[in-house]
Design a protein around this motif. Structure first.
Motif, PDB file in Angstrom:
ATOM      1  N   ARG A   6       0.847  -1.197   0.000  1.00  0.00           N
ATOM      2  CA  ARG A   6       0.000   0.000   0.000  1.00  0.00           C
ATOM      3  C   ARG A   6       0.883   1.248   0.000  1.00  0.00           C
ATOM      4  NH1 ARG A   6      -4.998  -1.751   0.564  1.00  0.00           N
ATOM      5  NH2 ARG A   6      -5.422  -3.640   1.751  1.00  0.00           N
ATOM      6  N   PHE A   7       0.364   2.296  -0.607  1.00  0.00           N
ATOM      7  CA  PHE A   7       1.090   3.561  -0.709  1.00  0.00           C
ATOM      8  C   PHE A   7       0.171   4.679  -0.229  1.00  0.00           C
ATOM      9  CE2 PHE A   7       2.342   0.659  -4.075  1.00  0.00           C
ATOM     10  CZ  PHE A   7       3.689   0.528  -3.812  1.00  0.00           C
ATOM     11  N   PHE A   8       0.730   5.633   0.505  1.00  0.00           N
ATOM     12  CA  PHE A   8      -0.065   6.708   1.073  1.00  0.00           C
ATOM     13  C   PHE A   8       0.519   8.074   0.733  1.00  0.00           C
ATOM     14  CE2 PHE A   8      -1.055   3.021   3.620  1.00  0.00           C
ATOM     15  CZ  PHE A   8      -2.441   3.109   3.729  1.00  0.00           C
ATOM     16  N   ALA A   9      -0.361   9.066   0.754  1.00  0.00           N
ATOM     17  CA  ALA A   9      -0.014  10.481   0.613  1.00  0.00           C
ATOM     18  C   ALA A   9       0.760  10.750  -0.686  1.00  0.00           C
ATOM     19  CB  ALA A   9       0.735  10.964   1.854  1.00  0.00           C
ATOM     20  N   ALA A  10       1.860  11.480  -0.589  1.00  0.00           N
ATOM     21  CA  ALA A  10       2.608  11.883  -1.788  1.00  0.00           C
ATOM     22  C   ALA A  10       3.159  10.691  -2.559  1.00  0.00           C
ATOM     23  CB  ALA A  10       3.752  12.824  -1.390  1.00  0.00           C
ATOM     24  N   ILE A  11       3.476   9.609  -1.870  1.00  0.00           N
ATOM     25  CA  ILE A  11       3.985   8.424  -2.575  1.00  0.00           C
ATOM     26  C   ILE A  11       2.881   7.829  -3.436  1.00  0.00           C
ATOM     27  CG2 ILE A  11       4.938   6.111  -2.313  1.00  0.00           C
ATOM     28  CD1 ILE A  11       6.325   7.142   0.261  1.00  0.00           C
ATOM     29  N   ARG A  54       8.723   6.171   5.398  1.00  0.00           N
ATOM     30  CA  ARG A  54       8.423   5.291   6.523  1.00  0.00           C
ATOM     31  C   ARG A  54       7.769   4.023   5.981  1.00  0.00           C
ATOM     32  NH1 ARG A  54       8.451   7.599  11.680  1.00  0.00           N
ATOM     33  NH2 ARG A  54       8.652   5.384  12.148  1.00  0.00           N
ATOM     34  N   ALA A  55       7.844   2.958   6.759  1.00  0.00           N
ATOM     35  CA  ALA A  55       7.239   1.693   6.346  1.00  0.00           C
ATOM     36  C   ALA A  55       6.549   1.029   7.529  1.00  0.00           C
ATOM     37  CB  ALA A  55       8.297   0.764   5.777  1.00  0.00           C
ATOM     38  N   SER A  56       5.486   0.319   7.202  1.00  0.00           N
ATOM     39  CA  SER A  56       4.842  -0.526   8.202  1.00  0.00           C
ATOM     40  C   SER A  56       4.692  -1.922   7.611  1.00  0.00           C
ATOM     41  CB  SER A  56       3.488   0.035   8.634  1.00  0.00           C
ATOM     42  OG  SER A  56       2.550  -0.053   7.588  1.00  0.00           O
ATOM     43  N   LEU A  57       4.684  -2.892   8.500  1.00  0.00           N
ATOM     44  CA  LEU A  57       4.501  -4.290   8.126  1.00  0.00           C
ATOM     45  C   LEU A  57       3.353  -4.822   8.973  1.00  0.00           C
ATOM     46  CD1 LEU A  57       5.425  -6.891   6.688  1.00  0.00           C
ATOM     47  CD2 LEU A  57       7.059  -7.222   8.555  1.00  0.00           C
ATOM     48  N   ASN A  58       2.295  -5.234   8.291  1.00  0.00           N
ATOM     49  CA  ASN A  58       1.095  -5.706   8.993  1.00  0.00           C
ATOM     50  C   ASN A  58       0.627  -4.684  10.032  1.00  0.00           C
ATOM     51  OD1 ASN A  58       1.118  -8.057   7.429  1.00  0.00           O
ATOM     52  ND2 ASN A  58       2.561  -9.009   8.835  1.00  0.00           N
ATOM     53  N   GLN A  59       0.646  -3.408   9.624  1.00  0.00           N
ATOM     54  CA  GLN A  59       0.145  -2.264  10.383  1.00  0.00           C
ATOM     55  C   GLN A  59       0.955  -1.954  11.637  1.00  0.00           C
ATOM     56  OE1 GLN A  59      -4.120  -2.591  10.820  1.00  0.00           O
ATOM     57  NE2 GLN A  59      -4.400  -2.833   8.618  1.00  0.00           N
ATOM     58  N   GLU A  64      13.730  -1.134   7.861  1.00  0.00           N
ATOM     59  CA  GLU A  64      13.852  -1.864   6.603  1.00  0.00           C
ATOM     60  C   GLU A  64      14.417  -3.271   6.754  1.00  0.00           C
ATOM     61  OE1 GLU A  64      15.512   0.349   3.396  1.00  0.00           O
ATOM     62  OE2 GLU A  64      13.885   1.797   3.460  1.00  0.00           O
ATOM     63  N   ALA A  65      14.906  -3.617   7.924  1.00  0.00           N
ATOM     64  CA  ALA A  65      15.415  -4.974   8.149  1.00  0.00           C
ATOM     65  C   ALA A  65      14.289  -5.970   8.449  1.00  0.00           C
ATOM     66  CB  ALA A  65      16.414  -4.967   9.298  1.00  0.00           C
ATOM     67  N   ALA A  66      13.078  -5.482   8.643  1.00  0.00           N
ATOM     68  CA  ALA A  66      11.957  -6.362   9.001  1.00  0.00           C
ATOM     69  C   ALA A  66      11.742  -7.413   7.919  1.00  0.00           C
ATOM     70  CB  ALA A  66      10.691  -5.547   9.201  1.00  0.00           C
ATOM     71  N   PRO A  67      11.669  -8.688   8.309  1.00  0.00           N
ATOM     72  CA  PRO A  67      11.510  -9.763   7.325  1.00  0.00           C
ATOM     73  C   PRO A  67      10.083  -9.862   6.796  1.00  0.00           C
ATOM     74  CG  PRO A  67      11.567 -10.679   9.533  1.00  0.00           C
ATOM     75  CD  PRO A  67      11.822  -9.202   9.673  1.00  0.00           C
ATOM     76  N   LEU A  68       9.976 -10.212   5.531  1.00  0.00           N
ATOM     77  CA  LEU A  68       8.671 -10.407   4.894  1.00  0.00           C
ATOM     78  C   LEU A  68       8.265 -11.873   4.971  1.00  0.00           C
ATOM     79  CD1 LEU A  68       9.065  -8.256   1.656  1.00  0.00           C
ATOM     80  CD2 LEU A  68       7.998  -7.619   3.827  1.00  0.00           C
ATOM     81  N   ALA A  69       6.958 -12.101   4.968  1.00  0.00           N
ATOM     82  CA  ALA A  69       6.406 -13.447   4.933  1.00  0.00           C
ATOM     83  C   ALA A  69       5.250 -13.444   3.943  1.00  0.00           C
ATOM     84  CB  ALA A  69       5.922 -13.860   6.322  1.00  0.00           C
ATOM     85  N   PRO A  70       4.923 -14.601   3.366  1.00  0.00           N
ATOM     86  CA  PRO A  70       3.802 -14.655   2.434  1.00  0.00           C
ATOM     87  C   PRO A  70       2.533 -14.083   3.067  1.00  0.00           C
ATOM     88  CG  PRO A  70       5.013 -16.717   2.374  1.00  0.00           C
ATOM     89  CD  PRO A  70       5.568 -15.911   3.522  1.00  0.00           C
ATOM     90  N   GLY A  71       1.805 -13.296   2.286  1.00  0.00           N
ATOM     91  CA  GLY A  71       0.561 -12.694   2.750  1.00  0.00           C
ATOM     92  C   GLY A  71       0.733 -11.413   3.534  1.00  0.00           C
ATOM     93  N   ALA A  72       1.969 -10.947   3.703  1.00  0.00           N
ATOM     94  CA  ALA A  72       2.226  -9.727   4.461  1.00  0.00           C
ATOM     95  C   ALA A  72       1.612  -8.511   3.778  1.00  0.00           C
ATOM     96  CB  ALA A  72       3.732  -9.511   4.632  1.00  0.00           C
ATOM     97  N   GLU A  73       1.346  -7.486   4.588  1.00  0.00           N
ATOM     98  CA  GLU A  73       0.924  -6.192   4.064  1.00  0.00           C
ATOM     99  C   GLU A  73       2.002  -5.180   4.433  1.00  0.00           C
ATOM    100  OE1 GLU A  73      -3.096  -3.815   4.398  1.00  0.00           O
ATOM    101  OE2 GLU A  73      -1.775  -3.372   6.091  1.00  0.00           O
ATOM    102  N   VAL A  74       2.583  -4.542   3.420  1.00  0.00           N
ATOM    103  CA  VAL A  74       3.606  -3.522   3.625  1.00  0.00           C
ATOM    104  C   VAL A  74       3.037  -2.198   3.140  1.00  0.00           C
ATOM    105  CG1 VAL A  74       5.931  -2.749   3.026  1.00  0.00           C
ATOM    106  CG2 VAL A  74       5.458  -5.193   3.279  1.00  0.00           C
ATOM    107  N   ALA A  75       3.238  -1.149   3.927  1.00  0.00           N
ATOM    108  CA  ALA A  75       2.798   0.183   3.519  1.00  0.00           C
ATOM    109  C   ALA A  75       3.992   1.123   3.526  1.00  0.00           C
ATOM    110  CB  ALA A  75       1.718   0.700   4.457  1.00  0.00           C
TER     111      ALA A  75
END
Length: 83
Positions: A6-11, A54-59, A64-75
């Motif tokens: 997901r992308f917010f605001a100016a991005i 800024r980034a969020s993972l699953n809200q 940026e070192a946070a690991p991703l998993a299948p089905g994740a939501e990144v903003a």
């Protein structure tokens, strides 16, 4: 793996979409950002290294070192201030 981005605001305005479903090999939020920068054009400009993003993972706010998993939501969004 498939994730939701997901992308917010100016991005959001710069890349022209609020969200997308993405198949990625990125292992972390930072690798995902680099993958999106690699698309070039507005993607590279909006998410460029050196820009405050800024980034969020699953809200939950993450670095940026946070690991991703299948089905994740990144903003991704610019920093915001309140008044």
């Amino acid at each position: 793996m498939t994730i939701q981005v997901r992308f917010f605001a100016a991005i959001r305005e710069a890349v022209g979409t609020a969200s997308l479903t993405l198949d990625t090999r990125a292992a972390s939020v930072g690798e995902l950002r680099d993958e999106l920068i690699g698309r070039g054009g507005a993607w590279a400009e909006a998410l460029a290294r050196g820009k405050a993003v800024r980034a969020s993972l699953n809200q939950v706010m993450v670095d940026e070192a946070a690991p991703l998993a299948p089905g994740a939501e990144v903003a991704f969004f610019p920093p915001v201030t309140g008044g």
